[in-house]
Design a protein around this motif. Structure first.
Motif, PDB file in Angstrom:
ATOM      1  N   ARG A  82      48.093 -71.306   2.477  1.00 34.16           N
ATOM      2  CA  ARG A  82      49.147 -70.304   2.283  1.00 34.16           C
ATOM      3  C   ARG A  82      50.418 -70.685   3.037  1.00 34.16           C
ATOM      4  N   LEU A  83      50.228 -71.271   4.214  1.00 31.85           N
ATOM      5  CA  LEU A  83      51.377 -71.662   5.040  1.00 31.85           C
ATOM      6  C   LEU A  83      51.863 -73.080   4.731  1.00 31.85           C
ATOM      7  N   LYS A  84      51.190 -73.705   3.744  1.00 26.96           N
ATOM      8  CA  LYS A  84      51.554 -75.075   3.316  1.00 26.96           C
ATOM      9  C   LYS A  84      51.467 -76.078   4.479  1.00 26.96           C
ATOM     10  N   ILE A 103      47.135 -71.597  14.268  1.00 28.35           N
ATOM     11  CA  ILE A 103      46.655 -70.892  13.080  1.00 28.35           C
ATOM     12  C   ILE A 103      45.150 -70.665  13.182  1.00 28.35           C
TER      13      ILE A 103
END
Length: 301
Positions: A82-84, A103
């Motif tokens: 999602r955060l690439k 993360i």
């Protein structure tokens, strides 16, 4: 006017018989500590999560001290996507740089940990979420792995970033919770000598804690029925010697090897028995703990 449940008398008698058969095990395990590694498919289904929560509460109610350690690899992967943020794996371990470890800690100590805590609390228990940083529970050191270059045959050290392994377990906080109704739920995050954060394999954390506190049982929930022989038959019990032999001859292979190594380490350090259980099976913890037949594979000295 009150109506009876539509279940037949035979059904109630079967339930009563089951409870009666469980009594000796309740007596045997009262006051003992079980370390339960919660992971695999069982973490992905809401129904299984609620069943797990109820089973852990039942253990606590009959005098067992459950200590829950959870994983979260798939959830971490989804958040990184999602955060690439790209991630890679070496020997099954996620390479964890400074950005990634933030993360990882957020997902493990935050969303996943609190989801499990909430499920236990909503089912009528009292749970508290911890990570290895809390009360100095898990001090960690950097994991080192070596690999040979296929062309030059030169061995080199692999840099896995902030991937750690326990170097010291301080169970003081767990000792305090034993005297209460609180069930600890632990995220596999540790801290280094300089305060750095380390991502640790959840199986490894569970095994290290089980050994350090000399738990009666280490129970690892996974996505297989247990250890199988070469004919795919379930092996219900293994000694440490037999487990090592099966790894050496290739019967135990792939992702099962680190789990068995964790079980062996825990037993060698003082845990009475380690179990590989199928977390996809409803109430597998209760089947293993309170029935004569048991479940999965048990590894003992």
């Amino acid at each position: 006017m009150k109506q009876r449940d539509s279940k037949t008398p035979e059904t109630w008698l079967k339930t009563a018989k089951t409870l009666s058969e469980a009594l000796p095990y309740m007596r045997e395990f009262s006051g003992e500590t079980f370390v339960i590694k919660y992971g695999g498919h069982a973490m992905g289904e809401e129904t299984l999560l609620h069943q797990f929560a109820r089973d852990v509460i039942l253990m606590k109610q009959v005098g067992i001290n459950p200590v829950v350690v959870h994983g979260g690899g798939p959830q971490i992967g989804k958040m990184l996507d999602r955060l690439k943020i790209k991630s890679s794996f070496v020997h099954g371990l996620r390479v964890t740089d400074a950005e990634t470890v933030e993360i990882v800690e957020m997902v493990l100590s935050g969303s996943i940990n609190k989801q499990i805590v909430t499920a236990i609390n909503e089912a009528g228990g009292k749970a508290i979420g911890l990570s290895g940083k809390d009360a100095g529970l898990i001090r960690a050191k950097r994991v080192t792995r070596k690999a040979k270059d296929p062309d030059s045959n030169i061995e080199r050290v692999l840099d896995l970033g902030f991937v750690g392994e326990p170097s010291h377990i301080d169970p003081a906080i767990l000792d305090t919770l034993y005297e209460s109704d609180i069930i600890p739920v632990i995220a596999p995050i540790g801290y280094g000598e300089n305060g750095e954060t380390f991502n640790i394999n959840a199986d490894t954390v569970a095994g290290s804690i089980a050994g350090a506190i000399e738990a009666r049982k280490l129970m690892i929930l996974t996505d297989v029925v247990g250890v199988l022989d070469k004919e795919k038959n379930l092996l219900s019990e293994l000694s440490l010697k037999e487990a090592r032999k099966l790894m050496k001859n290739g019967t135990i292979h792939g992702g099962m090897i680190p789990k068995i190594e964790t079980c062996i380490h825990a037993v060698e350090k003082g845990c009475s028995a380690a179990h590989i259980l199928d977390g996809r099976v409803a109430h597998v913890l209760l089947v293993e703990t309170f029935t004569e037949h048991g479940a999965g594979t048990m590894i003992m000295e």
